[in-house]
Design an enzyme around this catalytic site. Structure first.
Site, PDB file in Angstrom:
ATOM      1  CG  ASP A   1       0.363  -0.125   2.527  1.00 34.51           C
ATOM      2  OD1 ASP A   1       1.128  -0.834   2.449  1.00 34.51           O
ATOM      3  OD2 ASP A   1      -0.974   0.769   3.461  1.00 34.51           O
ATOM      4  CD  GLU A   2       6.319   2.482   0.687  1.00 32.98           C
ATOM      5  OE1 GLU A   2       7.127   2.498   1.913  1.00 32.98           O
ATOM      6  OE2 GLU A   2       7.433   2.219  -0.339  1.00 32.98           O
TER       7      GLU A   2
END
Length: 519
Positions: A433-434
């Site tokens: 989720d980066e």
């Protein structure tokens, strides 16, 4: 005159045949090159997934150990037994605590409870679980001796680490039972073995675990052997014993890529077949239609093909050849072949450089653009900003609603972020989720405004599969050249700032050298 006509036909035939073979070799070589790029990208993604899972699991074990330590330290009967120095009573109470329902979790397995003196020698231990003799083996004993060497206030701090005994892997958590350890120290041992081995392990993939010196500790029965090795992608991650003792174990996993290999092989055969058919068709046309009026148009076509052999970006540049019907048909055949080659190249590039979930550029592309951005900034003397963004509580959404919902949410987040950026900006998914964002030609004020704008864009709820999801994010900002002039340093410092923003719950934070003192 007849010999001259045959000479022209022969020379054209040899030239086109040579170029056709070069085209086939180019396709074959290019296919192998891009296949390797895709495999390297897949290997990097798999390695990052394994590293993230190990990191998250270690954090879960630390949290579980802390909760267990609070329950044990708060037990009045154990405190009374230790105060009175009654070893038998201490052991009985440790057994009672070992069997207490609150001491168990579906995620971890309690292996042993031990009470140690200030020299980290065992005062008493639960009779339940693994034997004390097993936990007194070399690596576990070294952990205790390392803890015993601490002095002053360091002895009041919890210590965590890993050790191995009888081919089992244990997570160790050592805390004082009272201030200055006057009542001794509590050592909680959690068994990690089942989550690292077996069919349903942490990675859901065949696993191999070795010591740092290469000695085998565990090998999954499904681990590829012999000729199967080429059908599997293998990555390895180090599992450190503690922050001071590194690379205690190496954990390798293998991923089945037979379907990927089959797709590559089918695509390669299709390209070679199409190229071969087109070449035969062109040669047949040349033998039937070559005549004096076709020589000059064919020379133009040959010049274009020579360019295509060295510059793949010209594959879709279709030259307009004026001539009779046969020459026009030959030109159309060449243009169709190069158009297909262009499509295949674009397909390979998309696999190698695009995140398949969000369709954003991937880590490889972002690093390349960051390097180019630094070169441009050096020439134009213009600063730029690098953002690293991490979604808050995204893991909770994955755990509660499932990965398909998490994937759909990531797609919506990517689309919403991309809609707020300029054409010259770059946004990429770095993994999980980066996200990383490159903002050329902005100063610190503009960067702060951009960070607030992106965070504001995520505040509206996301509608995902009949679910209304609220999510926030943390952004770390590094500025060029204020915070660094090297790509890796800028990424590292943006990462430090991102975790500072997450810890402070401030939404975004700029890198500051003071933050390094807390890491």
């Amino acid at each position: 005159m007849q010999l001259k006509r045959l000479s022209v036909q022969a020379s054209l035939f040899i030239a086109i045949l040579t170029m056709g073979l070069c085209g086939i070799l180019l396709v074959w070589a290019g296919g192998g090159f891009y296949r390797q790029l895709v495999l390297d990208n897949q290997r990097a993604m798999l390695s990052e997934q394994i590293r993230t899972r190990l990191t998250d699991w270690r954090r879960e074990l630390d949290a579980e150990s802390q909760q267990l330590a609070l329950l044990v330290r708060a037990d009045p009967a154990l405190v009374a037994a230790l105060t009175a120095k009654k070893i038998d009573a201490t052991v009985r109470q440790l057994d009672i605590l070992f069997d207490r329902p609150g001491m168990y979790s579906t995620r971890v397995k309690l292996a042993k409870l031990q009470v140690l003196d200030e020299k980290m020698n065992e005062l008493g231990a639960s009779t339940k679980g693994v034997s004390s003799a097993a936990l007194n083996q070399t690596s576990c004993f070294n952990f205790r001796m390392s803890a015993a060497s601490r002095i002053g206030t360091e002895r009041d701090k919890p210590v965590t680490g890993l050790c191995t005994a009888d081919k089992n892997i244990y997570h160790l958590h050592l805390v004082p039972l009272s201030e200055r350890g006057s009542l001794g120290y509590l050592l909680i041992s959690l068994d990690m073995t089942s989550r690292l081995t077996g069919r349903d392990n942490l990675f859901a993939l065949p696993t191999r675990i070795t010591f740092a010196d290469g000695t085998l500790l565990y090998l999954s029965p499904a681990w590829p052997r012999g000729s199967d090795v080429e059908n599997y992608l293998e990555v390895e991650q180090a599992l450190n014993a503690s922050t001071t003792v590194r690379n205690m174990l190496n954990i390798a996993v293998s991923q089945d890529i037979r379907l990927l290999n089959e797709n590559f092989a089918n695509t390669e055969r299709l390209i070679l077949a199409a190229t071969t058919v087109a070449l035969l068709f062109i040669l047949l046309l040349l033998w039937i239609t070559v005549q004096k009026t076709a020589v000059n148009p064919l020379r133009q076509l040959l010049m274009q093909l020579r360019k295509v052999r060295t510059e793949k970006n010209l594959l879709d540049k279709s030259p307009i050849i004026e001539g009779n019907a046969e020459v026009a048909e030959l030109s159309a055949g060449i243009n169709e072949m190069t158009g297909r080659l262009k499509e295949f190249y674009e397909s390979f590039e998309s696999l190698a450089f695009t995140d398949p979930l969000t369709k954003l550029p991937n880590r490889t592309v972002f690093h390349d653009r960051l390097e180019k951005g630094i070169e441009i900034a050096k020439q134009d003397y213009k600063p730029f900003a690098l953002f690293l963004m991490d979604l808050d509580r995204f893991k909770d959404i994955n755990d509660t609603l499932g990965h398909p919902i998490g994937d759909l949410l990531l797609q919506q987040v990517a689309a919403r972020l991309r809609s707020k950026l300029r054409d010259i900006d770059t946004i990429a998914r770095m993994g999980g989720d980066e996200f990383a964002i490159l903002l050329p030609a902005v100063n610190d004020k503009h960067a702060a405004m951009a960070a607030r704008m992106l965070l504001q864009a995520l505040r509206a709820p996301f509608q995902v599969a009949d679910q209304s999801l609220d999510i926030s994010a943390s952004i770390g900002v590094a500025l060029y050249p204020d915070h660094g002039v090297d790509a890796n340093i800028l990424i590292q410092r943006a990462d430090v700032a991102m975790y500072a923003a997450k810890n402070a719950n401030s939404g975004h934070a700029f890198y500051d050298s003071k933050l390094d003192q807390h890491n």
